[in-house]
Motif scaffolding. Structure first.
Motif, PDB file in Angstrom:
ATOM      1  N   GLU A  35      -4.618  -1.683  -7.693  1.00 10.68           N
ATOM      2  CA  GLU A  35      -5.631  -0.705  -8.055  1.00 10.68           C
ATOM      3  C   GLU A  35      -5.299   0.610  -7.376  1.00 10.68           C
ATOM      4  O   GLU A  35      -4.650   0.637  -6.335  1.00 10.68           O
ATOM      5  CB  GLU A  35      -7.028  -1.183  -7.679  1.00 10.68           C
ATOM      6  N   ALA A  36      -5.705   1.661  -8.012  1.00  9.06           N
ATOM      7  CA  ALA A  36      -5.429   3.002  -7.492  1.00  9.06           C
ATOM      8  C   ALA A  36      -6.732   3.765  -7.357  1.00  9.06           C
ATOM      9  O   ALA A  36      -7.673   3.573  -8.134  1.00  9.06           O
ATOM     10  CB  ALA A  36      -4.472   3.742  -8.412  1.00  9.06           C
ATOM     11  N   SER A  37      -6.774   4.641  -6.352  1.00  9.82           N
ATOM     12  CA  SER A  37      -7.976   5.441  -6.154  1.00  9.82           C
ATOM     13  C   SER A  37      -7.603   6.815  -5.615  1.00  9.82           C
ATOM     14  O   SER A  37      -6.507   7.015  -5.088  1.00  9.82           O
ATOM     15  CB  SER A  37      -8.946   4.746  -5.182  1.00  9.82           C
ATOM     16  N   GLU A  81       0.855  -1.184   0.000  1.00 11.50           N
ATOM     17  CA  GLU A  81       0.000   0.000   0.000  1.00 11.50           C
ATOM     18  C   GLU A  81       0.890   1.233   0.000  1.00 11.50           C
ATOM     19  O   GLU A  81       1.869   1.304   0.730  1.00 11.50           O
ATOM     20  CB  GLU A  81      -0.895   0.007   1.243  1.00 11.50           C
ATOM     21  N   LEU A  82       0.541   2.192  -0.852  1.00 14.63           N
ATOM     22  CA  LEU A  82       1.208   3.492  -0.926  1.00 14.63           C
ATOM     23  C   LEU A  82       0.115   4.549  -0.909  1.00 14.63           C
ATOM     24  O   LEU A  82      -0.948   4.348  -1.504  1.00 14.63           O
ATOM     25  CB  LEU A  82       1.988   3.636  -2.227  1.00 14.63           C
ATOM     26  N   ASP A  83       0.370   5.668  -0.255  1.00 15.35           N
ATOM     27  CA  ASP A  83      -0.649   6.719  -0.277  1.00 15.35           C
ATOM     28  C   ASP A  83      -0.028   8.100  -0.174  1.00 15.35           C
ATOM     29  O   ASP A  83       1.086   8.266   0.304  1.00 15.35           O
ATOM     30  CB  ASP A  83      -1.692   6.522   0.828  1.00 15.35           C
ATOM     31  N   VAL A  84      -0.770   9.055  -0.663  1.00 11.10           N
ATOM     32  CA  VAL A  84      -0.427  10.471  -0.591  1.00 11.10           C
ATOM     33  C   VAL A  84      -1.590  11.161   0.099  1.00 11.10           C
ATOM     34  O   VAL A  84      -2.739  11.037  -0.335  1.00 11.10           O
ATOM     35  CB  VAL A  84      -0.221  11.082  -1.995  1.00 11.10           C
ATOM     36  N   GLU A  85      -1.287  11.856   1.164  1.00  7.21           N
ATOM     37  CA  GLU A  85      -2.324  12.570   1.914  1.00  7.21           C
ATOM     38  C   GLU A  85      -2.583  13.919   1.266  1.00  7.21           C
ATOM     39  O   GLU A  85      -1.652  14.645   0.933  1.00  7.21           O
ATOM     40  CB  GLU A  85      -1.874  12.752   3.358  1.00  7.21           C
ATOM     41  N   CYS A 103     -19.750  14.784  10.782  1.00  2.34           N
ATOM     42  CA  CYS A 103     -19.997  13.870   9.672  1.00  2.34           C
ATOM     43  C   CYS A 103     -19.847  14.531   8.303  1.00  2.34           C
ATOM     44  O   CYS A 103     -19.850  13.849   7.286  1.00  2.34           O
ATOM     45  CB  CYS A 103     -21.386  13.242   9.796  1.00  2.34           C
ATOM     46  N   LYS A 104     -19.713  15.832   8.266  1.00  2.00           N
ATOM     47  CA  LYS A 104     -19.507  16.551   7.005  1.00  2.00           C
ATOM     48  C   LYS A 104     -18.027  16.609   6.630  1.00  2.00           C
ATOM     49  O   LYS A 104     -17.668  17.179   5.617  1.00  2.00           O
ATOM     50  CB  LYS A 104     -20.052  17.977   7.111  1.00  2.00           C
ATOM     51  N   TYR A 105     -17.166  16.036   7.486  1.00  2.00           N
ATOM     52  CA  TYR A 105     -15.732  16.051   7.256  1.00  2.00           C
ATOM     53  C   TYR A 105     -15.248  14.704   6.748  1.00  2.00           C
ATOM     54  O   TYR A 105     -15.855  13.671   7.013  1.00  2.00           O
ATOM     55  CB  TYR A 105     -14.980  16.396   8.550  1.00  2.00           C
ATOM     56  N   SER A 106     -14.136  14.748   6.037  1.00  2.00           N
ATOM     57  CA  SER A 106     -13.500  13.534   5.548  1.00  2.00           C
ATOM     58  C   SER A 106     -12.018  13.832   5.361  1.00  2.00           C
ATOM     59  O   SER A 106     -11.518  14.850   5.835  1.00  2.00           O
ATOM     60  CB  SER A 106     -14.145  13.088   4.232  1.00  2.00           C
ATOM     61  N   TYR A 107     -11.334  12.964   4.635  1.00  2.00           N
ATOM     62  CA  TYR A 107      -9.919  13.155   4.373  1.00  2.00           C
ATOM     63  C   TYR A 107      -9.643  12.789   2.924  1.00  2.00           C
ATOM     64  O   TYR A 107     -10.040  11.711   2.465  1.00  2.00           O
ATOM     65  CB  TYR A 107      -9.077  12.279   5.309  1.00  2.00           C
ATOM     66  N   ALA A 108      -8.997  13.679   2.206  1.00  2.61           N
ATOM     67  CA  ALA A 108      -8.669  13.445   0.795  1.00  2.61           C
ATOM     68  C   ALA A 108      -7.326  12.709   0.699  1.00  2.61           C
ATOM     69  O   ALA A 108      -6.401  13.001   1.456  1.00  2.61           O
ATOM     70  CB  ALA A 108      -8.618  14.759   0.048  1.00  2.61           C
ATOM     71  N   PHE A 109      -7.221  11.783  -0.235  1.00  5.72           N
ATOM     72  CA  PHE A 109      -5.999  11.007  -0.413  1.00  5.72           C
ATOM     73  C   PHE A 109      -5.981  10.379  -1.793  1.00  5.72           C
ATOM     74  O   PHE A 109      -7.005  10.306  -2.483  1.00  5.72           O
ATOM     75  CB  PHE A 109      -5.898   9.899   0.644  1.00  5.72           C
ATOM     76  N   SER A 110      -4.812   9.908  -2.180  1.00  9.49           N
ATOM     77  CA  SER A 110      -4.633   9.065  -3.359  1.00  9.49           C
ATOM     78  C   SER A 110      -3.875   7.837  -2.895  1.00  9.49           C
ATOM     79  O   SER A 110      -2.956   7.955  -2.067  1.00  9.49           O
ATOM     80  CB  SER A 110      -3.821   9.788  -4.435  1.00  9.49           C
ATOM     81  N   SER A 111      -4.228   6.664  -3.409  1.00  2.08           N
ATOM     82  CA  SER A 111      -3.556   5.451  -2.933  1.00  2.08           C
ATOM     83  C   SER A 111      -3.454   4.387  -4.020  1.00  2.08           C
ATOM     84  O   SER A 111      -4.199   4.399  -5.005  1.00  2.08           O
ATOM     85  CB  SER A 111      -4.295   4.863  -1.730  1.00  2.08           C
ATOM     86  N   ILE A 112      -2.512   3.484  -3.790  1.00  2.00           N
ATOM     87  CA  ILE A 112      -2.327   2.293  -4.617  1.00  2.00           C
ATOM     88  C   ILE A 112      -2.259   1.111  -3.667  1.00  2.00           C
ATOM     89  O   ILE A 112      -1.525   1.152  -2.674  1.00  2.00           O
ATOM     90  CB  ILE A 112      -1.026   2.368  -5.439  1.00  2.00           C
ATOM     91  N   VAL A 113      -3.017   0.073  -3.961  1.00  2.00           N
ATOM     92  CA  VAL A 113      -3.030  -1.147  -3.158  1.00  2.00           C
ATOM     93  C   VAL A 113      -2.877  -2.320  -4.113  1.00  2.00           C
ATOM     94  O   VAL A 113      -3.542  -2.368  -5.154  1.00  2.00           O
ATOM     95  CB  VAL A 113      -4.346  -1.280  -2.352  1.00  2.00           C
ATOM     96  N   GLY A 114      -1.993  -3.260  -3.777  1.00  2.00           N
ATOM     97  CA  GLY A 114      -1.800  -4.393  -4.669  1.00  2.00           C
ATOM     98  C   GLY A 114      -1.206  -5.586  -3.967  1.00  2.00           C
ATOM     99  O   GLY A 114      -1.032  -5.605  -2.745  1.00  2.00           O
TER     100      GLY A 114
END
Length: 159
Positions: free
Chosen positions: A152-154, A75-79, A90-101
C-alpha cells in the motif's frame, strides 16, 4: 490503512515514489528477532505485479535470515519536509510519501538470473543499460528479489 485520505491508488500515483527512492528497507527475522536493513534496489512493475531486486555478498546475517525464512516486509519513502508554522509544536508534522508491503524472497539460481537482476538494479540506480558482469564477479554475489504479495502507498502532503 487507517488514513484513507492519504491512501494512493493507481500506478500513476505510486510509481513516482519507486522512481524517487534509491533505498528500500527490508525487514526479516534473524536469530528469532526482527532485523531491518536498508538496501539499494531495482524494480519491475508488469502485469504480474511489483518485483523488487537486491544484491548482497554470499554470507552474513541477512543471507542466513533470508535462507531460513524468505518472508519479508519492505518499506520505501520519500521525504517532503517539515510542515507547520508558529510556536506550537503540535501544529508541526512531516510530509512524506511511502510504500509498505510484504512478500517472499527468491534467490537467483544461476549467473543469467544474477545478470538480469543486476541489470534491473543498475537501470534503476543509474538510468542506463549496457552493463557487463564477469562470472568471477557473479560468483561472489547473491541476487535476490521479492514479488510483492501486497503493498500500500500513502502520502502525507505539505499543508
Amino acid at each position: 490503512m487507517r488514513r484513507k485520505d492519504r491512501e494512493l491508488h493507481g500506478r500513476e500515483n505510486i510509481e513516482p515514489i519507486l522512481k524517487a527512492c534509491k533505498v528500500c528497507r527490508i525487514a526479516m527475522i534473524a536469530d528469532g528477532k526482527p532485523y531491518v536493513i536498508p538496501m539499494n534496489f531495482g524494480y519491475e512493475w508488469d502485469e504480474a505485479g511489483l518485483t523488487l531486486y537486491f544484491h548482497s555478498g554470499l554470507r552474513g546475517k541477512k543471507i542466513d535470515a533470508l535462507r531460513a525464512d524468505p518472508h519479508v516486509c519492505f518499506e520505501l519513502d520519500v521525504e517532503d519536509g517539515v510542515t507547520g508554522e508558529g510556536d506550537v509544536a503540535c501544529k508541526y508534522s512531516y510530509a512524506f510519501s511511502s510504500i509498505v508491503g510484504e512478500g517472499s524472497m527468491r534467490f537467483a539460481q544461476d549467473n543469467e538470473e544474477k545478470r538480469r537482476g543486476f541489470d534491473v538494479i543498475m537501470r534503476h540506480l543509474t538510468g542506463r543499460d549496457g552493463w557487463t558482469y564477469s562470472d568471477a564477479h557473479l560468483s561472489v554475489a547473491e541476487v535476490f528479489w521479492v514479488r510483492a504479495d501486497s503493498f500500500e502507498a500513502s502520502r502525507k502532503p505539505q499543508k
